[in-house]
Every structure is written in C-alpha cells, then in structure tokens.
Write a protein that holds these residues in place. Sequence first.
Motif, PDB file in Angstrom:
ATOM      1  N   GLU A 116       0.470  -1.217  -0.322  1.00  0.00           N
ATOM      2  CA  GLU A 116       0.538   0.035  -0.216  1.00  0.00           C
ATOM      3  C   GLU A 116       1.136   1.010  -0.095  1.00  0.00           C
ATOM      4  O   GLU A 116       0.773   2.060  -0.263  1.00  0.00           O
ATOM      5  N   LEU A 117       1.942   0.917   0.690  1.00  0.00           N
ATOM      6  CA  LEU A 117       3.163   2.332   0.427  1.00  0.00           C
ATOM      7  C   LEU A 117       3.950   3.094  -1.351  1.00  0.00           C
ATOM      8  O   LEU A 117       3.177   4.009  -1.247  1.00  0.00           O
ATOM      9  N   PHE A 174      10.554   4.960  10.956  1.00  0.00           N
ATOM     10  CA  PHE A 174      10.428   6.687  10.058  1.00  0.00           C
ATOM     11  C   PHE A 174      10.277   7.448   8.787  1.00  0.00           C
ATOM     12  O   PHE A 174       9.517   8.358   7.970  1.00  0.00           O
ATOM     13  N   ILE A 175      10.498   6.174   7.878  1.00  0.00           N
ATOM     14  CA  ILE A 175      10.401   6.600   6.040  1.00  0.00           C
ATOM     15  C   ILE A 175       8.512   6.163   6.456  1.00  0.00           C
ATOM     16  O   ILE A 175       8.346   6.711   5.456  1.00  0.00           O
ATOM     17  N   LYS A 176       7.901   5.472   6.784  1.00  0.00           N
ATOM     18  CA  LYS A 176       6.999   5.652   6.678  1.00  0.00           C
ATOM     19  C   LYS A 176       5.989   6.458   6.538  1.00  0.00           C
ATOM     20  O   LYS A 176       5.346   7.121   5.460  1.00  0.00           O
ATOM     21  N   ALA A 177       6.038   6.995   7.991  1.00  0.00           N
ATOM     22  CA  ALA A 177       5.591   8.159   8.431  1.00  0.00           C
ATOM     23  C   ALA A 177       6.055   9.637   7.634  1.00  0.00           C
ATOM     24  O   ALA A 177       4.953   9.765   7.067  1.00  0.00           O
ATOM     25  N   GLY A 178       7.156   9.810   7.370  1.00  0.00           N
ATOM     26  CA  GLY A 178       7.636  10.621   6.108  1.00  0.00           C
ATOM     27  C   GLY A 178       6.598  10.219   4.966  1.00  0.00           C
ATOM     28  O   GLY A 178       6.445  11.547   4.121  1.00  0.00           O
ATOM     29  N   VAL A 179       6.901   8.941   4.352  1.00  0.00           N
ATOM     30  CA  VAL A 179       5.775   9.368   3.314  1.00  0.00           C
ATOM     31  C   VAL A 179       4.284   9.446   3.018  1.00  0.00           C
ATOM     32  O   VAL A 179       3.876   9.906   1.950  1.00  0.00           O
TER      33      VAL A 179
END
Length: 373
Positions: free
Chosen positions: A113-114, A364-369
């Motif tokens: 999904e990301l 962190f990367i998921k939240a940033g995306v």
Amino acid sequence: MEILHIKHNIKTLSDRLTGLQDCLYSSALTAESQKLQQLAAQPKSGNSINTGERLLQELDALQSYQAKLHQSQTILADATAALELLEFQADEELEQELQTNLAQLNRSLEECELEQSLSGPCDKNRAYLIINAAIDDLDAQDWAEMLRRMYYRWGENRGYKVADVEGSLLEYLDINSAILVRGGVNSLTLAIEGRYAYGYLKSETGVHLLKRTSPFNITRKQASSATVEVVPMDVQLEIPQQDLELIILPRSNLKSSDPLESWVRIVHVPTGISAISGEERSRLQNRKKALAVLTSKLFAIMQRQGVQQLADIQGEILKTVLNQPIREYQFASDSANQGKVWDLRTGIQTTAVAEVLDGKLDSFIKAGVLLKN
C-alpha cells in the motif's frame, strides 16, 4: 469473541488485498510490465548496457511486487481454511499460528500500500543521497559518516545497490592514543539504486541533529548536525553550457602522472548549486558523474518550487527545505537517561537508537512518505 475478531481481521485484509490486486492488474501497470519486458529484451550496445541493467532491475522489482501479492493471496487462503477449522474445534496452537500469519500478511500489505501511494513523477526513480556536515569539526564529520552508514545499511536491507559517488574518509588524531585514525566526512554522495528509492527517501531531506557526549572530548556535551538532501536520478533536464563552470581539483595523494586523474566540480553559475565527483580514475567519468548529480539537484529544486524552467528558480528560497530540522538523535547520557530518536515532523519516537543507526528506518520513512502524500 476471539474468533469473531479473527474473522473481522481476515475480512479487512481480504478487502485490502483485493484493492491492491485491482491496481496490480490495471491496464496501466500491465502496459508498463510489457514495455519493460520488450525494452529489456532488445540487443544492448556498449552505451546502453547500464540502461538495460536498470530496466531489468525495474522489471525484477515489478515482478517481485506481483509475487508478494500472490504470496499474500496464498496466506489469506490458508488463514481462511484455518478459521473454518477453529470454528469447528478450538485449537490454541493453530490459533497462535493463524495470528502470526495474519500479522505477517498485514505487514506485507502495508508495504504494498505504501508503494501504491508513491505516485509522484519521480518516485520510482533511483536516488542520489547527499550528506554534508554542518561545520568543519570532528564531531560533525563523524556524525556525517554515521548517517552515511545508516543509509547504506537501510539500502542494503531492502536489496538496493548502494555506492559512493563522491566523498572520502578523513583522518584525525586520536587525543587518547595520539594515533592518526580514519573516519568522518565533510561531504559525500551515495547512489541508491532500486525501484522507489527516491519515493521512499525524499522525505529524509533536511537537517539531522545529534546530541551526545563527544567521543573526541568526553568532558563535553556536543550537539552536531548534518544536512541530508535526496534527489532523483535518471531525470531529463537541459542545462545551457554557458551556465556551467568546470573546476578541476588535482588529487592531493596522486601517485600517477596522468593529468586526467583528478576530482571534478561542476557549478551551475546562476544558482551556485554544485556537484563534485572523484571516485573514478578518469576525469571524463568524474565530469559525467558530477553533471548527473548536478542535474538531479536542479531538477529536484524545480520540483519543490513548482517551476518549469531553470531560469525560474528562486535563489532566495533555495535552502529553505534543506535547513529544516527533521529528526533528532539523542545518545544515552547515563543509565538513568535513555537515548531516543525523535522525528520532529511526525512525532514518532523510539529508544532503539542503535537499531536506527544500523539502518532500521522503516517506521520513520513510512511516516515521512504518508506526510508528504
């Protein structure tokens, strides 16, 4: 009640998987897959070998994505069968196995999904990741090298190819042993090759702050910072030749008399943006690499500012994004004060500082995306 919860969980996961499969077998994605297969199958000349390798990487990544969804479908079918057995007769071991499989399926779908949310024009591209120590001192240079290792490990963990484009380890004198030690960097550029490398990493652009006791002076608490800039590779942008300044930097430790062996720095004169390369032995190759990085930097700036022409770049706001603090890394000062990593934009925190610096950045990367999208 537990069985009802599992049944609801399976229904939710099934709906999410169906939505992803609808996207996977859309006409656009099918056309992309066919195009990649056709291009990858074409005979390659010497100049197009690298392009062919990239096409194969993209095709492999797309096929891997398809395989992941097929595997998810299998897990879901097995889970549905296990649920039917549990509805007929309780089995604690089977229920625990089912819960584990559903958790794995959820993580797999989250990643798919990301990727679906990465729909920007360059999100699928490879990326250059540029790190600059804020000031010329040992702590900042050491911090820049730690960030280099962190992103290197993150890329390797994802199966990406990571390589240095520019930058080399510095030397410093250990104050305790009086021995010359290698470590730390002022500036470096990593090439990170893999599908969605830019999409995942673009939100890492900004200032990364470190708070710790200085390893170079244990009596001093030290705050250090380094700037990270992520730009997409493989972009098309014509730069007028008259706007470029080529600067040749001879190698300080050059043993060969070959005049073509040198560092190359290219400056875009109107903006002052520059790129440097010295990893190759050939000046021509270094020039090509430096120009590629410079082109990517300028393209990323145009994207951020929403302009179509190089001449429209607004110089006064060039560094706004780069100067924004985005994450703080705190080392434990003593047994009573635990270290932590804290994202200043999303509020996500963890005390697993060592794991983060070892490349475990996905949360962190998921939240940033998601923040960017």
